[in-house]
Design an enzyme around this catalytic site. Sequence first.
Site, PDB file in Angstrom:
ATOM      1  N   ASP A   1       0.836  -1.205   0.000  1.00 61.51           N
ATOM      2  CA  ASP A   1       0.000   0.000   0.000  1.00 61.51           C
ATOM      3  C   ASP A   1       0.874   1.260   0.000  1.00 61.51           C
ATOM      4  O   ASP A   1       1.677   1.460   0.899  1.00 61.51           O
ATOM      5  CB  ASP A   1      -0.905  -0.037   1.244  1.00 61.51           C
ATOM      6  CG  ASP A   1      -2.194   0.729   1.050  1.00 61.51           C
ATOM      7  OD1 ASP A   1      -2.128   1.871   0.577  1.00 61.51           O
ATOM      8  OD2 ASP A   1      -3.270   0.185   1.392  1.00 61.51           O
TER       9      ASP A   1
ATOM     10  N   THR B   1      -6.765   3.591  -2.448  1.00 66.98           N
ATOM     11  CA  THR B   1      -6.596   2.185  -2.070  1.00 66.98           C
ATOM     12  C   THR B   1      -7.671   1.257  -2.644  1.00 66.98           C
ATOM     13  O   THR B   1      -7.357   0.208  -3.197  1.00 66.98           O
ATOM     14  CB  THR B   1      -6.565   2.069  -0.537  1.00 66.98           C
ATOM     15  OG1 THR B   1      -5.445   2.817  -0.072  1.00 66.98           O
ATOM     16  CG2 THR B   1      -6.432   0.638  -0.074  1.00 66.98           C
TER      17      THR B   1
ATOM     18  N   ASN C   1     -12.381   5.323  -2.354  1.00 71.52           N
ATOM     19  CA  ASN C   1     -12.601   4.593  -1.094  1.00 71.52           C
ATOM     20  C   ASN C   1     -14.038   4.814  -0.626  1.00 71.52           C
ATOM     21  O   ASN C   1     -14.700   3.909  -0.135  1.00 71.52           O
ATOM     22  CB  ASN C   1     -11.643   5.075  -0.013  1.00 71.52           C
ATOM     23  CG  ASN C   1     -10.216   4.634  -0.286  1.00 71.52           C
ATOM     24  OD1 ASN C   1      -9.989   3.640  -0.984  1.00 71.52           O
ATOM     25  ND2 ASN C   1      -9.259   5.368   0.240  1.00 71.52           N
TER      26      ASN C   1
HETATM   27 ZN    ZN Z   1      -3.565   2.637  -0.498  1.00 73.48          ZN
HETATM   28 ZN    ZN Z   2      -3.299   6.185   1.570  1.00 71.24          ZN
END
Ligand code: ZN
Ligand code: ZN
Length: 556
Positions: free
Chosen positions: A50, A91, A112
């Site tokens: 990530d 993400t 998100n």
């Molecule tokens: Zn991410």
């Molecule tokens: Zn982030």
Amino acid sequence: MNVIKFNSLKSVFFLLLILTAGSTIAQNAKTESKEIFYKKPKLVVGIVVDQMRYDYLVRFYDKYGENGFKRLLTGGFNYTNAVFDYVPTYTGCGHASIFTGSGPANHGIVSNDWYDRYSRKALYCVSDSTVKPLGTTSVSGKMSPRNLFTSTIGDELKLASNFRSKVIGVALKDRGSILTAGSGADAAYWHDPYSNNMISSTYYFNELPKWVENFNKRKVADSLLSKSWTTLLPIEKYTESTPDNTPYEGLFDGEKTPTFPHNLPALKDSSSELIRQVPMGNTLTTMFAKEILKNEKLGKGNETDLLAISYTSTDYVGHMFGINAIELQDTYLRLDIEIADLLKSLDEYVGKDNYTLFLSADHAAANNPVFSSDNNLKGGIISMKPIIDSLKGYLNNIYGTADYIMNTNSQNIYLDRVLIEKKNINLRDIQERCARFVIGFEGVATAVTASDLLSGTHRSGMYELIQNGFNQKRSSDVIIQLQSGWLSWSTKTGTSHGSGYRYDTHVPLLFYGKNIPQGKGHNQVSIMDIAPTICTLLNIEFPSGSVGKPLVEVLK
Ligand code: ZN
Ligand code: ZN
């Protein structure tokens, strides 16, 4: 006579020649038909780090050990120019795109969180009110892949194997686990900050497997936080990073300076998310991934299984300290050890030539905007609230007083289409007025309307990226891009991501293991190419919404 005799002999000779050649061709065809398909690996391991920028491979290379990133780089295939070719780079969409081979336009994970104009509510990408939490009583267990529109690598593996393949995802973040495993997965596990347990939901099964309950009883997160976070190497060795104490770094709740050592036992009570914010969160993830391997016997059946692992803590550390801090470098040096440990377990448990692995990231990250402007580079912080407030006044003046704007963030304006219809206002007209209004503010680079995107005219540069991220059902009425280096950021420390600029889109892409040649490619490839490449190696169909292309350099 002699001539005729010679000719007939010649004919016999040629006939024999043709027959021999024919049988050789038939033999070759027989051999080739056996080898026409790839020999499938026992296990595919998809690793997402990530917020990992590509340049972390290069910047920290000399400090990495031999068995982690270096093993993947020297023994596998390295794409030096792999990019996300859509916005926004967050993400949820990043993980979904890697495993579906498509962008938000197809898989529907447009961010998100987004505003759902049908229920008139804000929606989180993996929230699902119909499921129950397992391993916790908190809402962090009410999650599933219900909002994902298209199939994943794992879903296609399931279909191709008559559901005999096992598909499991793990991450500390729910979206990092759920969207990689896909709709047909056997399980997805993520971390619950309230109980510090690894949890799941009733989307997958009615109760957690016994081994997961046993793992949670060990309270691994607590023991990982029982010691201070010190640097792996002597601190003076971190010459690739800025000094330990800079004004660009954030602070843990309860700390006065962003400096080592970070006293985790003392900080534990002030943040329920502490395990995610430190490199030990990645250790927890590796430990759990190894438990999955062992307890679910991945790579031990007759069909190919899939394990999707997303390392979450790198993103938290990046957000908190920025991309130049010693904390960030230390997190990657420690992740390198996690990768080495994971590879060792895969070698031992699945077998060295029995697995195929890829490693990429869900997005990269920007420089801290204050750091950029202090160094005469482009960057700034924008506050959207005053811009939206004056936009509201402007719309009231033109169309009469009403709440035309339903929801906004730094990249989107959602209009109340029901109200606009009722008032007989032309939707394209009001969208265009909003776009023309916001483009006048410093920090805003582009503002594109949904009507324009639906006409499909944007096919190059940043506009193409906006188009690839645009989903007709879910995207907003006006899509905004900030200027290069700018962030809509509530603090002046740390950093973020989300744009279509290179610093957010350029990520690592490494392939390694069975059927993967050693090498590197410098041509620009898309992260949407990962799924079609892996599916080609597995001789299975591409995910349903896939728009990527198989990467021929690794398909030798
Ligand atoms: Zn991410
Ligand atoms: Zn982030």
